[in-house]
Design a protein around this motif. Structure first.
Motif, PDB file in Angstrom:
ATOM      1  N   LEU A   8      11.213   5.870 -22.206  1.00  0.00           N
ATOM      2  CA  LEU A   8      10.770   6.055 -23.579  1.00  0.00           C
ATOM      3  C   LEU A   8       9.254   6.082 -23.700  1.00  0.00           C
ATOM      4  N   VAL A   9       8.552   5.552 -22.718  1.00  0.00           N
ATOM      5  CA  VAL A   9       7.100   5.565 -22.734  1.00  0.00           C
ATOM      6  C   VAL A   9       6.556   6.897 -22.255  1.00  0.00           C
ATOM      7  N   LEU A  10       7.375   7.650 -21.523  1.00  0.00           N
ATOM      8  CA  LEU A  10       6.890   8.837 -20.833  1.00  0.00           C
ATOM      9  C   LEU A  10       6.330   9.880 -21.789  1.00  0.00           C
ATOM     10  N   GLY A  11       7.046  10.140 -22.900  1.00  0.00           N
ATOM     11  CA  GLY A  11       6.588  11.168 -23.816  1.00  0.00           C
ATOM     12  C   GLY A  11       5.227  10.852 -24.404  1.00  0.00           C
ATOM     13  N   THR A  12       4.990   9.586 -24.782  1.00  0.00           N
ATOM     14  CA  THR A  12       3.703   9.197 -25.321  1.00  0.00           C
ATOM     15  C   THR A  12       2.616   9.299 -24.263  1.00  0.00           C
ATOM     16  N   LEU A  13       2.981   8.960 -23.038  1.00  0.00           N
ATOM     17  CA  LEU A  13       2.019   8.921 -21.945  1.00  0.00           C
ATOM     18  C   LEU A  13       1.451  10.293 -21.630  1.00  0.00           C
ATOM     19  N   LEU A  14       2.227  11.351 -21.940  1.00  0.00           N
ATOM     20  CA  LEU A  14       1.850  12.692 -21.515  1.00  0.00           C
ATOM     21  C   LEU A  14       1.351  13.549 -22.678  1.00  0.00           C
ATOM     22  N   ALA A  15       0.714  12.964 -23.617  1.00  0.00           N
ATOM     23  CA  ALA A  15       0.455  13.670 -24.866  1.00  0.00           C
ATOM     24  C   ALA A  15      -0.689  14.663 -24.820  1.00  0.00           C
ATOM     25  N   ALA A  71       3.904  21.744 -14.774  1.00  0.00           N
ATOM     26  CA  ALA A  71       3.591  22.726 -15.803  1.00  0.00           C
ATOM     27  C   ALA A  71       3.744  22.002 -17.133  1.00  0.00           C
ATOM     28  N   PRO A  72       2.631  21.587 -17.760  1.00  0.00           N
ATOM     29  CA  PRO A  72       2.726  20.686 -18.911  1.00  0.00           C
ATOM     30  C   PRO A  72       3.331  21.345 -20.134  1.00  0.00           C
ATOM     31  N   ALA A  73       3.979  20.522 -20.939  1.00  0.00           N
ATOM     32  CA  ALA A  73       4.532  20.987 -22.209  1.00  0.00           C
ATOM     33  C   ALA A  73       3.405  21.379 -23.156  1.00  0.00           C
ATOM     34  N   ARG A  74       3.707  22.302 -24.054  1.00  0.00           N
ATOM     35  CA  ARG A  74       2.713  22.719 -25.045  1.00  0.00           C
ATOM     36  C   ARG A  74       2.672  21.757 -26.230  1.00  0.00           C
ATOM     37  N   SER A  75       3.722  20.996 -26.409  1.00  0.00           N
ATOM     38  CA  SER A  75       3.761  20.031 -27.502  1.00  0.00           C
ATOM     39  C   SER A  75       2.808  18.876 -27.230  1.00  0.00           C
ATOM     40  N   SER A  76       2.201  18.366 -28.293  1.00  0.00           N
ATOM     41  CA  SER A  76       1.342  17.198 -28.142  1.00  0.00           C
ATOM     42  C   SER A  76       2.153  15.923 -27.931  1.00  0.00           C
ATOM     43  N   GLU A  77       3.450  15.989 -28.251  1.00  0.00           N
ATOM     44  CA  GLU A  77       4.345  14.854 -28.028  1.00  0.00           C
ATOM     45  C   GLU A  77       5.596  15.346 -27.307  1.00  0.00           C
ATOM     46  N   PRO A  78       5.504  15.534 -25.991  1.00  0.00           N
ATOM     47  CA  PRO A  78       6.639  16.083 -25.237  1.00  0.00           C
ATOM     48  C   PRO A  78       7.855  15.162 -25.271  1.00  0.00           C
ATOM     49  N   GLU A  79       9.010  15.784 -25.131  1.00  0.00           N
ATOM     50  CA  GLU A  79      10.239  15.001 -24.995  1.00  0.00           C
ATOM     51  C   GLU A  79      10.163  14.162 -23.725  1.00  0.00           C
ATOM     52  N   ALA A  80      10.917  13.067 -23.711  1.00  0.00           N
ATOM     53  CA  ALA A  80      10.840  12.119 -22.593  1.00  0.00           C
ATOM     54  C   ALA A  80      11.621  12.572 -21.365  1.00  0.00           C
ATOM     55  N   ASP A  81      12.418  13.639 -21.505  1.00  0.00           N
ATOM     56  CA  ASP A  81      13.254  14.092 -20.388  1.00  0.00           C
ATOM     57  C   ASP A  81      12.725  15.433 -19.865  1.00  0.00           C
ATOM     58  N   PRO A  82      11.921  15.431 -18.807  1.00  0.00           N
ATOM     59  CA  PRO A  82      11.346  16.679 -18.307  1.00  0.00           C
ATOM     60  C   PRO A  82      12.377  17.552 -17.611  1.00  0.00           C
ATOM     61  N   VAL A  83      11.970  18.793 -17.337  1.00  0.00           N
ATOM     62  CA  VAL A  83      12.773  19.731 -16.549  1.00  0.00           C
ATOM     63  C   VAL A  83      12.309  19.652 -15.097  1.00  0.00           C
ATOM     64  N   LYS A 111       8.622  22.123 -25.442  1.00  0.00           N
ATOM     65  CA  LYS A 111       8.878  20.713 -25.764  1.00  0.00           C
ATOM     66  C   LYS A 111       8.850  19.799 -24.538  1.00  0.00           C
ATOM     67  N   ARG A 112       8.958  20.374 -23.344  1.00  0.00           N
ATOM     68  CA  ARG A 112       9.138  19.539 -22.152  1.00  0.00           C
ATOM     69  C   ARG A 112       8.209  19.961 -21.026  1.00  0.00           C
ATOM     70  N   HIS A 113       7.820  18.970 -20.244  1.00  0.00           N
ATOM     71  CA  HIS A 113       7.117  19.253 -19.003  1.00  0.00           C
ATOM     72  C   HIS A 113       8.103  19.824 -17.991  1.00  0.00           C
ATOM     73  N   PRO A 447      15.372  32.789 -21.217  1.00  0.00           N
ATOM     74  CA  PRO A 447      14.492  31.631 -21.425  1.00  0.00           C
ATOM     75  C   PRO A 447      14.785  30.876 -22.723  1.00  0.00           C
ATOM     76  N   ARG A 448      15.078  31.628 -23.787  1.00  0.00           N
ATOM     77  CA  ARG A 448      15.398  30.972 -25.061  1.00  0.00           C
ATOM     78  C   ARG A 448      16.730  30.233 -24.977  1.00  0.00           C
ATOM     79  N   LEU A 449      17.733  30.871 -24.379  1.00  0.00           N
ATOM     80  CA  LEU A 449      19.042  30.223 -24.261  1.00  0.00           C
ATOM     81  C   LEU A 449      18.951  28.951 -23.431  1.00  0.00           C
ATOM     82  N   ALA A 450      18.160  28.984 -22.362  1.00  0.00           N
ATOM     83  CA  ALA A 450      18.002  27.797 -21.524  1.00  0.00           C
ATOM     84  C   ALA A 450      17.378  26.659 -22.325  1.00  0.00           C
ATOM     85  N   ALA A 451      16.354  26.969 -23.137  1.00  0.00           N
ATOM     86  CA  ALA A 451      15.697  25.939 -23.939  1.00  0.00           C
ATOM     87  C   ALA A 451      16.636  25.386 -25.005  1.00  0.00           C
ATOM     88  N   GLU A 452      17.414  26.257 -25.641  1.00  0.00           N
ATOM     89  CA  GLU A 452      18.367  25.801 -26.655  1.00  0.00           C
ATOM     90  C   GLU A 452      19.437  24.924 -26.032  1.00  0.00           C
TER      91      GLU A 452
END
Length: 484
Positions: A8-15, A71-83, A111-113, A447-452
C-alpha cells in the motif's frame, strides 16, 4: 528477502515519474537508455540492479547482478500493483527487447509502472551467449559441428549453466517482487515468457494479481516439437490467401507451390549470391540453399508485414533473382540473432524439453523438417541439465484473472495453444487477432483492452469488437507495394 515497504505504500512512494532517481522498496532507479540489438529501437527509462544468488540453494555463494528496467506510470499517483513484463526466446533480455514492444504497454502505463528484469543468462554480466559459426547461422552445420559448438560454448562460460532453467529463474522474479515491497503483480509474458509467467504463478500464486499471456506456450508442450507443423499450417494459410486473391494469383500463381519448388531447387543446386548488405550497402555473400529457404519462410511468417512480401520475393527467387529475398532475410535474421543468448536457451530447453523431443517421419519433408529438433538433440547431448520443478509440465490450474492473446496466423504458438491453457483457468478469456502473427499486444486496440482488463479484472466484460478490424497486410504485388 525482507520487504522494507508494504504494497500500500508503493503507489505513494512512486509519485514522481520524472525524478532523476527514485526508490522502489529496496531498489534505487536512475535514468538509463535501453536499446535493442540489431535495431534502432531505443527508449529512455530508468534502471536498477537486483543481486541474486546464482544457486538459490547456496545463498552465500556466487551472485548475479540482474538489470532491472522501469517504465514509469504517467499518473502522479500510480496504482500499487505494477505490471511485470517477461520477455520471450528463450534467450531474450527483457531490457533489450522492451523497446520493440513498448507501444503495447502505452495504455497500461497510464496508471501503472511497468517493471522488467533480465532473465538470468540474458543480461549484462551473466550473459550466456554463443558465437554462431557460419554453418550454424546458415542452418547447414553437421551433427558433429553442432556438438562441437555446444562444447566450445560451454567451455567459455564462467557459470554453473545448470542454474539457468525456468524453475530457477522464477525465484529471481519473486526476489524482485520482494525487493519492490511485495506488491501483487500483473504479469505479462510473451511467447516463451508465457511459460515463465505460468511457472511463476504456479510457484508464487500469492504474488499474482492477473496474467496476460501473449503467444501462449502450454506447459505440456516440449518446445520445438511442433515448430514444423505449426509453420506449415501458417504458410498454407498465408500463401493460400494469395492464391485466392485475383491480383495476387495473377502476379504469382500459387506461392505455396513456388516455395516448395524453390526449396527443391536450392536443395539440388545451392547458390552463393553476392548482395548489398541492407544496412551497410557493403558487398556480402549469402547462400541460398535448403536450410536458408526454411529459415526465410519461418522468419517471414512471424508478422503480417513480412508475410506480405513473401509471394513477391519467392517469385523473384524462383525466376533466378534471389538477391532481394536474401537481403530481406539477412535484415530480419541479423536483427534477431543478436537478441538470443543461445547458451541460456540450451540451459532451458535441454533441462525442460529435450527428453520429450524426437524427430518425426511426418515432418521430414516439410519446409522446416526436423532441423530444430535435430539441432536441439545434438547440442543437448553435451549440455548440463538443471532443476525442473515438480508439476512443471502440468496445466496451470488457477482462478487468477487471465487474458490470453493469439495471432490467427502465428507460425510458432497457434491459437489452439491458448485454448488449451485456458481450459484450466476458469476466469480467463482468449482473444485472437485476425490475420496477425506472433505477439498481439501492440496491435490495434489490444493495448487498450489489456489496460481495461488489468483495471477491472473482468476478461468476459471486455468489449473486444474493435479487434475485428484487424487483418492481414495486403500483399506486395511489386516493389511499390500492394495494388490500390
Amino acid at each position: 528477502m525482507k520487504a522494507l515497504f508494504m504494497p500500500l505504500v508503493l503507489g505513494t512512494l512512486l509519485a514522481s515519474p520524472l525524478a532523476p532517481a527514485r526508490d522502489l522498496g529496496q531498489l534505487e532507479f536512475t535514468p538509463c537508455d535501453l536499446s535493442q540489438p540489431g535495431t534502432g529501437a531505443t527508449t529512455r527509462l530508468e534502471c536498477a540492479t537486483l543481486e541474486v544468488p546464482e544457486d538459490p540453494g547456496k545463498p552465500d555463494g556466487r551472485k548475479l547482478r540482474l538489470k532491472v528496467g522501469l517504465a514509469p506510470a504517467r499518473s502522479s499517483e500510480p496504482e500499487a500493483d505494477p505490471v511485470l513484463f517477461i520477455a520471450g526466446g528463450p534467450g531474450q533480455s527483457a531490457t533489450e527487447s522492451y523497446p520493440s514492444i513498448a507501444g503495447g504497454f502505452s495504455r497500461l502505463r497510464e496508471k501503472r509502472h511497468v517493471i522488467f528484469v533480465d532473465q538470468r543468462g540474458t543480461g549484462e554480466g551473466h550473459r550466456l551467449a554463443c558465437d554462431f559459426p557460419d554453418e550454424m547461422a546458415e542452418g547447414a552445420a553437421s551433427d558433429e559441428q553442432l556438438v562441437t559448438m555446444a562444447r566450445d560454448c560451454l567451455a567459455g562460460f564462467d557459470a554453473d549453466v545448470a542454474q539457468y532453467t525456468t524453475s530457477v529463474a522464477v525465484t529471481d522474479l519473486e526476489a524482485l517482487r520482494q525487493a519492490l515491497g511485495a506488491p501483487r503483480l500483473n504479469v505479462y509474458g510473451g511467447s516463451y515468457g508465457t511459460r515463465v509467467a505460468q511457472e511463476y504463478a504456479r510457484q508464487y500464486p500469492d504474488g499474482v494479481r492477473s496474467l496476460l499471456l501473449d503467444g501462449v506456450v502450454p506447459p505440456e508442450l516440449a518446445l520445438g516439437s511442433e515448430h514444423s507443423i505449426n509453420l506449415e499450417d501458417s504458410l498454407k494459410a498465408i500463401l493460400g490467401r494469395c492464391a485466392d486473391e485475383p491480383a495476387c494469383s495473377e502476379a504469382f500463381g500459387d506461392p505455396y507451390r513456388t516455395l516448395y519448388a524453390l526449396r527443391d531447387q536450392a536443395r539440388s543446386q545451392p547458390l552463393t549470391v553476392q548482395v548489398a548488405d541492407p544496412r551497410t550497402f557493403e558487398k556480402r555473400e549469402l547462400k541460398l540453399d535448403e536450410p536458408a529457404v526454411a529459415i526465410i519462410a519461418r522468419l517471414f511468417a512471424y508478422s503480417p508485414e513480412t508475410a506480405a512480401l513473401l509471394p513477391l520475393l519467392l517469385d523473384q527467387a524462383a525466376k533466378g533473382r534471389p538477391e532481394s529475398l536474401l537481403a530481406q532475410a539477412a535484415l530480419v535474421y541479423d536483427s534477431l540473432a543478436g537478441q538470443i543468448n543461445h547458451g541460456m536457451q540450451l540451459s532451458v530447453i535441454c533441462a525442460e524439453d529435450a527428453a520429450r523431443l524426437a524427430t518425426r517421419e511426418q515432418d521430414a519433408d516439410l519446409i522446416l523438417g526436423n532441423a530444430i529438433v535435430g539441432v536441439t538433440l545434438n547440442q543437448c547431448s553435451v549440455w548440463p541439465r538443471g532443476p525442473v520443478s515438480e508439476g512443471f509440465n502440468e496445466p496451470l490450474r488457477s482462478d487468477v484473472p487471465t487474458l490470453l492473446l493469439s495471432g490467427e496466423l502465428d507460425p510458432v504458438t497457434p491459437p489452439r495453444y491458448a485454448d488449451q491453457v485456458a481450459a484450466s483457468l476458469p476466469r480467463s478469456r482468449h482473444l485472437v487477432g485476425k490475420g496477425q502473427g506472433h505477439i498481439l499486444l501492440a496491435r490495434g486496440c489490444t493495448p487498450r483492452l489489456a489496460a481495461e482488463f488489468v483495471d477491472a479484472l473482468d476478461p468476459e466484460g471486455l468489449e473486444a469488437d474493435c479487434l475485428e478490424v484487424l487483418g492481414a497486410s495486403p500483399f506486395f504485388l511489386d516493389y511499390n507495394g500492394a495494388a490500390p
